[in-house]
Design an enzyme around this catalytic site. Structure first.
Site, short mmCIF file in Angstrom:
data_model
loop_
_atom_site.label_atom_id
_atom_site.label_comp_id
_atom_site.label_asym_id
_atom_site.label_seq_id
_atom_site.Cartn_x
_atom_site.Cartn_y
_atom_site.Cartn_z
N SER A 91 -6.43 2.49 4.31
CA SER A 91 -5.82 1.85 3.14
C SER A 91 -6.87 1.16 2.29
O SER A 91 -6.63 0.10 1.73
CB SER A 91 -4.73 0.85 3.57
OG SER A 91 -3.75 0.72 2.59
N SER A 95 0.79 -1.24 0.00
CA SER A 95 0.00 0.00 0.00
C SER A 95 0.82 1.28 0.00
O SER A 95 0.27 2.36 -0.15
CB SER A 95 -0.94 0.03 1.21
OG SER A 95 -2.07 -0.76 0.97
N LYS A 111 0.20 3.60 -2.79
CA LYS A 111 -0.90 4.56 -2.75
C LYS A 111 -0.40 6.00 -2.67
O LYS A 111 -1.14 6.94 -2.96
CB LYS A 111 -1.84 4.25 -1.58
CG LYS A 111 -2.69 3.00 -1.78
CD LYS A 111 -3.63 2.79 -0.59
CE LYS A 111 -4.65 1.68 -0.84
NZ LYS A 111 -4.10 0.33 -0.68
#
Length: 391
Positions: A148, A90, A93
């Protein structure tokens, strides 16, 4: 992507204030070939780059790759295999946010369709987006940064022209920022064949993001209210250094940024913190230790080392030139541009970034001598919702 952190309940906690100031200055050009340290000052031993006069590194570092960088100057103070291509989880991101965040005003509203949620990976971390419900863009970004939420990423990507188009745009953004180790396949960081990044590139993305006030606010928010099936519910950030949970205390001066976990990537973390007039960004990828909270304890020890060594350790590398600009400007899009399917009920046209970005972007603007200081005052609430599944 499986989240490395589960949310803890802290009913009735006092509001937290996270104050972070990021000073943005022009960055000197790299004086040695891209991705290599100056051989006169940065001997490499077992993949670790550190100058001979620097203080000794912390014990117990097991991560496959890591970097310690000064966010203001772009100097890399120490690194291990900084350009090693690894699954990012993640932490990718951050690139998604740098690419998409400037395009939609925080108050814009999206009514979520079934198509918006198609393709969310099995076991993904979810913030709880529901088909047919209307969400402000600000809520979607809270879902991305705090929980997330891959469901929130899918909705924002749909607004941005679709999943594949967003992946391609993220790839373009990475190249424009000078990040050459990154290949984007899945914008949410979910494991996908061929998807890789590096500690070096992820640090670039975090640094570019922190130049934008909205990114900085979202990534440093510990707790927020999120629309639920019955009113709102409180969500807590999964970054344990930011909230102080699971046996860890909140790191002094923490700004935040992003953590992640997948089976392929292991635990990953980009952590930014500020003490006095210095801001550091530490990226830690896939610790091999089986110790509890290893990604956080190793990041904490590297931050401590960086703050104590900042005036002693000479740079071993330099991040590519990244100014106070949001990556969408590299694509010709300005902040507040709302895609079809969203209703603009509150733009970003008056933001600090709107005023800064047009003149701040561009390689070769080394004449910028004065930094811009961004001070964030953030409040979080003290209660959490039950933990989500994966991120």
């Amino acid at each position: 992507m499986a989240i490395d952190a589960l949310s803890s309940k802290k009913a009735g906690a006092l509001a937290l204030i996270a104050t972070a100031a990021v000073s943005l200055t022009s960055i000197p050009a790299v004086a040695h070939p891209e991705g290599q340290a100056d051989p006169q000052s940065a001997p490499v031993r077992a993949g670790v780059q550190i100058t001979p006069d620097a203080p000794k590194l912390p014990q117990g570092l097991s991560a496959r790759a890591w970097t310690v960088a000064d966010a203001d100057s772009g100097d890399v103070l120490a690194a291990k295999d900084a350009h090693r291509k690894l699954a990012p989880a993640s932490t990718l991101k951050t690139l998604f946010a740098v690419t998409v965040l400037p395009k939609f005003s925080a108050g814009a509203v999206r009514q979520v369709s079934a198509g918006d949620l198609e393709g969310v990976g099995a076991g993904s971390s979810l913030v709880g987006i529901r088909k047919g419900k209307r969400y402000k863009v600000a809520d979607l970004w809270q879902g991305v940064f705090l929980r997330s939420g891959n469901d929130a990423v899918h909705v924002l990507a749909s607004m941005n022209g679709g999943w594949d188009a967003t992946a391609r745009e993220m790839q373009q953004t990475a190249r424009k920022l000078g990040a050459r180790d990154t290949t984007v396949k899945s914008p949410d960081g979910y494991d996908a064949p061929g998807q890789v990044s590096s500690a070096h590139d992820l640090t670039i993305f975090a640094r570019a993001g922190l130049a934008d006030e909205d990114f900085a606010r979202y990534c440093s928010t510990a707790r927020a209210q999120f629309p639920g099936p019955k009113g709102t519910t409180e969500i807590e950030n999964t970054n344990r250094l930011l909230v102080g949970s699971h046996g860890l205390s909140r790191y002094p001066g923490i700004i935040g940024v992003k953590n992640g976990y997948t089976t392929n990537a292991g635990n990953t973390l980009i952590a930014a913190a500020r003490r006095g007039d210095r801001t550091l960004v530490v990226t830690v990828l896939n610790p091999q230790s089986n110790a509890l909270n290893a990604v956080y304890t190793e990041a904490r020890s590297l931050l401590d080392w960086g703050f104590s060594s900042a005036k002693k350790a000479r740079p071993v590398d330099s991040l590519h030139i990244v100014h106070a600009q949001h990556a969408a400007y590299a694509h010709g899009a300005g902040p507040g541009a709302v895609n079809a399917g969203a209703t603009d009920i509150g733009g970003r046209g008056g933001s600090w970034y709107s005023a800064v970005a047009p003149w701040a972007y561009g390689a070769g603007s080394a004449a910028l001598a004065a930094g811009i200081v961004l001070v964030l005052r953030l409040r979080g609430r003290g209660r959490t919702t039950p933990p989500g599944g994966t991120s």
